[in-house]
Design a protein around this motif. Structure first.
Motif, PDB file in Angstrom:
ATOM      1  N   LEU A 424     -32.001   2.009  17.533  1.00 18.49           N
ATOM      2  CA  LEU A 424     -31.523   3.367  17.258  1.00 18.49           C
ATOM      3  C   LEU A 424     -30.876   3.987  18.486  1.00 18.49           C
ATOM      4  O   LEU A 424     -29.911   4.756  18.382  1.00 18.49           O
ATOM      5  N   THR A 425     -31.412   3.666  19.665  1.00 24.17           N
ATOM      6  CA  THR A 425     -30.870   4.267  20.892  1.00 24.17           C
ATOM      7  C   THR A 425     -29.436   3.786  21.133  1.00 24.17           C
ATOM      8  O   THR A 425     -28.552   4.585  21.460  1.00 24.17           O
ATOM      9  N   ALA A 426     -29.219   2.496  20.953  1.00 19.15           N
ATOM     10  CA  ALA A 426     -27.859   1.958  21.174  1.00 19.15           C
ATOM     11  C   ALA A 426     -26.899   2.529  20.129  1.00 19.15           C
ATOM     12  O   ALA A 426     -25.757   2.888  20.443  1.00 19.15           O
ATOM     13  N   PHE A 427     -27.367   2.622  18.894  1.00 16.34           N
ATOM     14  CA  PHE A 427     -26.526   3.163  17.815  1.00 16.34           C
ATOM     15  C   PHE A 427     -26.131   4.611  18.142  1.00 16.34           C
ATOM     16  O   PHE A 427     -24.950   4.985  18.087  1.00 16.34           O
ATOM     17  N   ALA A 428     -27.144   5.401  18.522  1.00 15.23           N
ATOM     18  CA  ALA A 428     -26.869   6.810  18.841  1.00 15.23           C
ATOM     19  C   ALA A 428     -25.968   6.914  20.074  1.00 15.23           C
ATOM     20  O   ALA A 428     -25.076   7.770  20.129  1.00 15.23           O
ATOM     21  N   GLY A 429     -26.182   6.031  21.054  1.00 14.13           N
ATOM     22  CA  GLY A 429     -25.355   6.051  22.270  1.00 14.13           C
ATOM     23  C   GLY A 429     -23.897   5.827  21.913  1.00 14.13           C
ATOM     24  O   GLY A 429     -22.998   6.489  22.459  1.00 14.13           O
ATOM     25  N   ALA A 430     -23.635   4.892  20.988  1.00  5.99           N
ATOM     26  CA  ALA A 430     -22.246   4.614  20.577  1.00  5.99           C
ATOM     27  C   ALA A 430     -21.647   5.856  19.905  1.00  5.99           C
ATOM     28  O   ALA A 430     -20.496   6.227  20.163  1.00  5.99           O
TER      29      ALA A 430
END
Ligand code: UDP
Length: 479
Positions: A424-430
């Motif tokens: 979720l963190t990588a998705f939100a970061g993108a």
């Protein structure tokens, strides 16, 4: 009541497709169409699936078959009828083929019985629509049991799977074992990626054909910005002055009207037109991970931006081939209810009206065009037509690097891919990186449209279909 529902297919003029594609491909397509028309003279091309509305197959067939019909080919579409036990079983197979456990049920002798009974009833009726020398295309597990009865008519029978996973596991292998006896005798198989075909499948009969989108369908046709805002305000998706019911062009060329509103769950007003909107449009299916999108947005994206999130899917009513829909929607609503109030005002859940397919499509089209960013955070994805749909509208995309999504998006060129669909963190970061850099987002969106034009429009699909049929019907014309 009969079992098989015949769906009307409106011919779609090929000329407009020719106008859109590069000249080199135009000549190739013209040639393929001419040969196809000769090959199918006196034959029917019968397509069979399990729903006339909703999901990728129902989205694709009207355009593909419409172009064939305009070329003088008798392309037909029939929908099998099932019962709740059958659709619970085929959904189980769908989940397992994707490597997921699904409802935890078994795939034993009693399931074969449920499956065969429905196939028998539908098969008996289909036999009256198919003749020796015809071509039958059966789509997905819901139709695999029709291979054998339809082969007996003397027709060529192709089984096409729109689903699959790159990494087989015991779940997917078990599901394929269930289907194996049903599909064994097919004349050919079509998969969206080679890695989706089970290891035992005869490679000599395998054709790899990814899906495509039709640029002229109500789902993808050009809309002016004022048309987008009229459709979204009238249907209740955006907060702006309601107008008279907006008009649009239907698939058959006649004028339609958006009459119905979306059911939108929200605290406070819908998003303002100028609010950046992150959007995911999917069926309410756990593997699309709408709830993961919501969690990532609430935890990481909302605090770092002024964006809102819109999760949109179809209305979930009646007996459908997707029995999980209402359960997944209910879960999303429950999770939405646990968000702090301030966050809840920024997350909108919409069920789009489905009574009129073209009306549903034009609302989806308008939502995709309005979105600041479109996501497809699926945990598994056969292809994901929603990706090409959004890219065609030059939308920047953030999506999981899985299955057919990775064919459509080249990371950091035509969108952003997130390696681990559970991260979720990588998705939100993108998402945050694109919200903060609209120029980069626009660049990705433009490159995405070019990629779709080159690889994922109907012309490419028709050319590959022509190759498949020339393998099945050698040029001497013998059936
Ligand atoms: N779709 C739609 N209305 C909705 C939700 C989805 O028309 O409310 C369409 C979406 O635009 C796409 C198709 O359903 O054309 C979904 O196809 P995809 O390949 O993305 O996934 P599938 O549902 O086949 O797993």
């Amino acid at each position: 009541m009969g079992f098989v529902q015949e769906v009307h297919v409106q011919p779609q003029e090929l000329d407009r497709l020719f106008d859109l594609i590069v000249p080199a491909r135009r000549a190739e397509l013209r040639d393929a169409v001419e040969r196809g028309t000769a090959r199918f003279s006196g034959r029917t091309v019968m397509n069979v699936n399990s729903t006339a509305t909703g999901g990728g197959v129902a989205e694709m067939l009207p355009a593909l078959l419409g172009y064939l019909r305009a070329a003088g080919i008798d392309a037909q579409w029939a929908v099998v009828r099932g019962n709740p036990a059958f659709f619970a079983l085929t959904k189980r197979l769908h989940n397992r083929i994707h490597g997921a456990e699904g409802d935890g049920g078994t795939l034993g002798p009693s399931e074969h019985e449920v499956y065969r009974a429905v196939m028998r009833d539908n098969g008996t009726e289909l036999l009256t629509l198919v003749n020796a020398g015809d071509l039958v295309l059966l789509h997905d597990p819901q139709t695999a049991g029709l291979v054998e009865p339809l082969k007996r008519t003397g027709a060529r029978v192709v089984w096409r799977s729109h689903i699959g996973t790159d990494d087989s596991n015991p779940q997917s292998e078990r599901a394929w074992e269930f289907l194996r006896p049903y599909i064994a005798d097919a004349d050919a198989y079509v998969f969206s990626r080679e890695s989706y075909a089970p290891s035992w499948l005869d490679r000599a009969r395998l054709h790899v054909i990814p899906p495509s989108i039709d640029p002229f369908s109500p789902k993808n046709a050009e809309l002016r910005p004022e048309e987008v805002s009229e459709i979204l305000s009238f249907s209740g998706v955006l907060d702006s002055r309601a107008t008279a019911p907006p008009k649009f062009r239907r698939a058959d060329g006649t004028v339609g009207r958006v009459d119905r509103h979306a059911d939108v769950l929200q605290t406070g007003p819908p998003p303002r037109p100028e609010t950046p909107l992150v959007v995911q449009i999917s069926r309410w299916d756990r593997l699309k991970d709408m709830s993961g999108v919501m969690k990532a947005f609430a935890t990481h994206v909302a605090p770092g931006s002024d964006a809102h999130l819109l999760l949109a899917g179809p209305n979930v009513t009646g007996v459908t081939d997707d029995p999980e829909g209402s359960e997944v929607l209910t879960e999303c609503i429950r999770e939405w209810g646990t968000l702090p109030h301030a966050l809840r005002t920024r997350v909108h859940l919409a069920c789009l009206p489905t009574a009129d397919v073209d009306e549903n499509a034009i609302i989806v089209n308008a939502i995709q065009r309005h979105a600041a960013i479109v996501t497809q955070k699926s945990l598994v994805e056969g292809f994901g037509l929603t990706v090409s749909e959004a890219l065609w509208k030059t939308r920047p995309m953030v999506a999981s690097r899985i299955g057919g999504i990775a064919d459509q998006i080249e990371h950091d060129v035509s969108g952003l891919l997130v390696d681990d669909p559970h991260d979720l963190t990588a998705f939100a970061g993108a998402l945050l990186s694109l919200l903060a850099n609209p120029e980069r987002a626009q660049r990705l969106g433009r490159a995405g449209k070019a990629r779709v034009r080159d690889r994922f429009l109907t012309d490419r699909h028709l050319l590959q279909f022509a190759e498949l049929t020339s393998a099945l019907f050698p040029s001497d014309g013998s059936a």
